[in-house]
Design an enzyme around this catalytic site. Structure first.
Site, mmCIF file in Angstrom:
data_model
loop_
_atom_site.group_PDB
_atom_site.id
_atom_site.type_symbol
_atom_site.label_atom_id
_atom_site.label_comp_id
_atom_site.label_asym_id
_atom_site.label_seq_id
_atom_site.Cartn_x
_atom_site.Cartn_y
_atom_site.Cartn_z
ATOM 1 N NE ARG A 270 -1.139 53.974 132.959
ATOM 2 C CZ ARG A 270 -0.390 53.673 131.638
ATOM 3 N NH1 ARG A 270 -0.374 52.223 131.607
ATOM 4 N NH2 ARG A 270 -0.275 54.468 130.737
ATOM 5 N NE ARG A 285 0.946 44.545 135.681
ATOM 6 C CZ ARG A 285 0.609 44.747 134.056
ATOM 7 N NH1 ARG A 285 -0.356 45.773 133.743
ATOM 8 N NH2 ARG A 285 0.942 43.825 133.294
ATOM 9 C CD GLU A 357 2.897 47.632 126.670
ATOM 10 O OE1 GLU A 357 2.606 48.724 126.601
ATOM 11 O OE2 GLU A 357 2.038 46.733 127.279
#
Length: 434
Positions: A270, A285, A357
């Site tokens: 990503r 991330r 999360e």
């Protein structure tokens, strides 16, 4: 993708759904009006084409009658009329394709309609906690974040990763590298042996139409990585949801084969285009990470029950690892583009003193199936219906590694290995600096 027939029949419901998703009322109404106008223009054109085709067929018969009766002049006149109609139809079919594309392009950027029981809200602050599992322990003053622990152990290297690839990459070494591998294997074994998922090793690069099927394209193109391929390109998968869900694209699945449940452990890629400045420290991330994905393909009656089941399968991973977590229902403003309802599972990270999360489980209804043309045969065998699709993380492996490091850290900088992972770690009970 939403059904234009449903939109025509329920324009007010779509406006209300878009407003729930934080659209302005004016934008929602103008969008719905535009869609209906596009469909009206398309339907009017198709009606005109049908009239012309009927007239061409009738005129062709009249030519035969005129020839048989010896009326050459009438036959020539009719032939000229048929020629003009054929030219109109040829141009009209090209215009039909243009109108179809314009309508489909407008539908493709429209989000899914939330279920009625999804809480209405603007962002993550309006999410609703569904359940909390495990007690959050008192936080000692010596607790550190995962990257501090990993670097001190000499097994997590961000500086060398940056030399190789830039920011948002990590080099894992030694026992932390092995524990990440162990976590992925543990999750796969759990889901395949106890939860009934079939393991798949899918391609990691896919075509644009596959990314369109699971609604990464066109809206989220900037979040993807692409590589040239032949005269076109292939996209690196942002999640195994993409290839697993598309396994049923352009197919009709027999009713008795549903539900189909697939799982895969893959790298994910990503660009994180919309997350500048967020979680820049550590592994939270990343541009590249591992994830165990869960995908279910069901009939239309079973998807909501399957959503609950899938979420419980993902939760079981954290229960076996002994990690505190909570499950929240996302509000309409925080829910993903293609979802009708989403549960986020948030694991406790003592280093951040916060829940973060680690899994997101969504039911999409027939939204993706329409984009993939994925159907199933009715029980009676008389008709075909669009399947319902679901996807969830079962779970994100890198974030599970973070959670284990932080929750099982010791004051001396070592990390105790959860019991369930020790068979995958050769019996090792603790990771220590060498």
């Amino acid at each position: 993708m939403l059904d234009i027939k449903w939109i025509r029949d329920n324009p007010k419901a779509l406006v209300e759904a878009l407003v729930k998703r934080s659209w302005s009322a004016d934008d929602a109404q103008s969008t719905v009006d535009d869609l209906i106008a596009r469909d009206e223009a398309r339907r009017a054109h198709l009606s005109e084409l049908q009239v012309k085709q009927e007239r061409r067929n009738a005129a062709s018969k009249e030519i035969g009658n005129a020839m048989r009766s010896g009326d050459a002049a009438l036959a020539e006149k009719l032939k000229a009329e048929v020629g003009e109609i054929k030219a109109f139809i040829q141009n009209g079919e090209a215009r039909e394709r243009e109108l179809d594309k314009a309508l489909n392009d407008a539908l493709a950027v429209l989000p899914n309609v939330p279920l009625d029981d999804v809480p209405v809200g603007k962002d993550e602050h309006d999410n609703v906690v569904k359940r909390i599992v495990g007690e959050v322990p008192t936080r000692p003053n010596w607790v550190k974040e995962h990257f501090e622990i990993g670097e001190a152990l000499g097994m997590m290297d961000f500086e060398r990763a940056a030399k190789l690839s830039g920011s948002r990459f990590t080099v894992l070494k030694s026992q932390l590298a092995r524990m990440e591998r162990a976590l992925g294997q543990f999750m796969l074994d759990l889901h395949t042996t106890e939860h009934g998922y079939v393991e798949v090793q899918p391609p990691l690069m896919v075509r644009d139409e596959v990314l369109f099927g699971t609604n990464q394209l066109p809206k989220f193109e900037l979040d993807l990585f692409f590589t040239p391929h032949g005269d076109g390109r292939l996209g690196l998968i942002p999640t195994a949801e993409v290839p697993l869900t598309n396994l049923v694209r352009e197919e009709i699945t027999p009713h008795e084969k549903l539900p189909l449940r697939y799982t895969a452990l893959t790298p994910c890629f990503r660009s994180e285009a919309g997350s500048a400045g967020r979680d820049t420290r550590g592994m939270l991330r990343q541009h590249q990470f591992y994830k165990v994905e869960l995908v279910s393909i069901t009939n239309q009656e079973s998807s909501l029950a399957e959503h609950e089941r899938m979420t419980q399968c993902a939760e079981e991973v954290l229960k076996r690892l002994g990690l505190p977590f909570r499950t929240v229902t996302l509000c309409t403003g925080d829910m993903g583009f293609g979802a009708r309802k989403t549960y986020d599972i948030e694991v406790w990270l003592p280093g951040q003193n916060a829940y973060r999360e680690i899994s997101s489980c969504s039911v999409c209804g027939d939204f993706q199936a329409r984009r993939m043309d994925a159907r199933y045969k009715d029980k009676d065998g008389k008709g075909n219906r669009f399947v319902h699709t679901l996807n969830g993380s079962g779970t994100a492996v890198g974030r599970a590694l973070i959670a284990v490091i932080e929750n099982y850290q010791n004051e001396d900088g070592s990390v105790t290995i959860p019991e369930v992972l020790r068979p995958y770690m050769g019996g090792l009970a603790k990771i220590e600096s060498k």
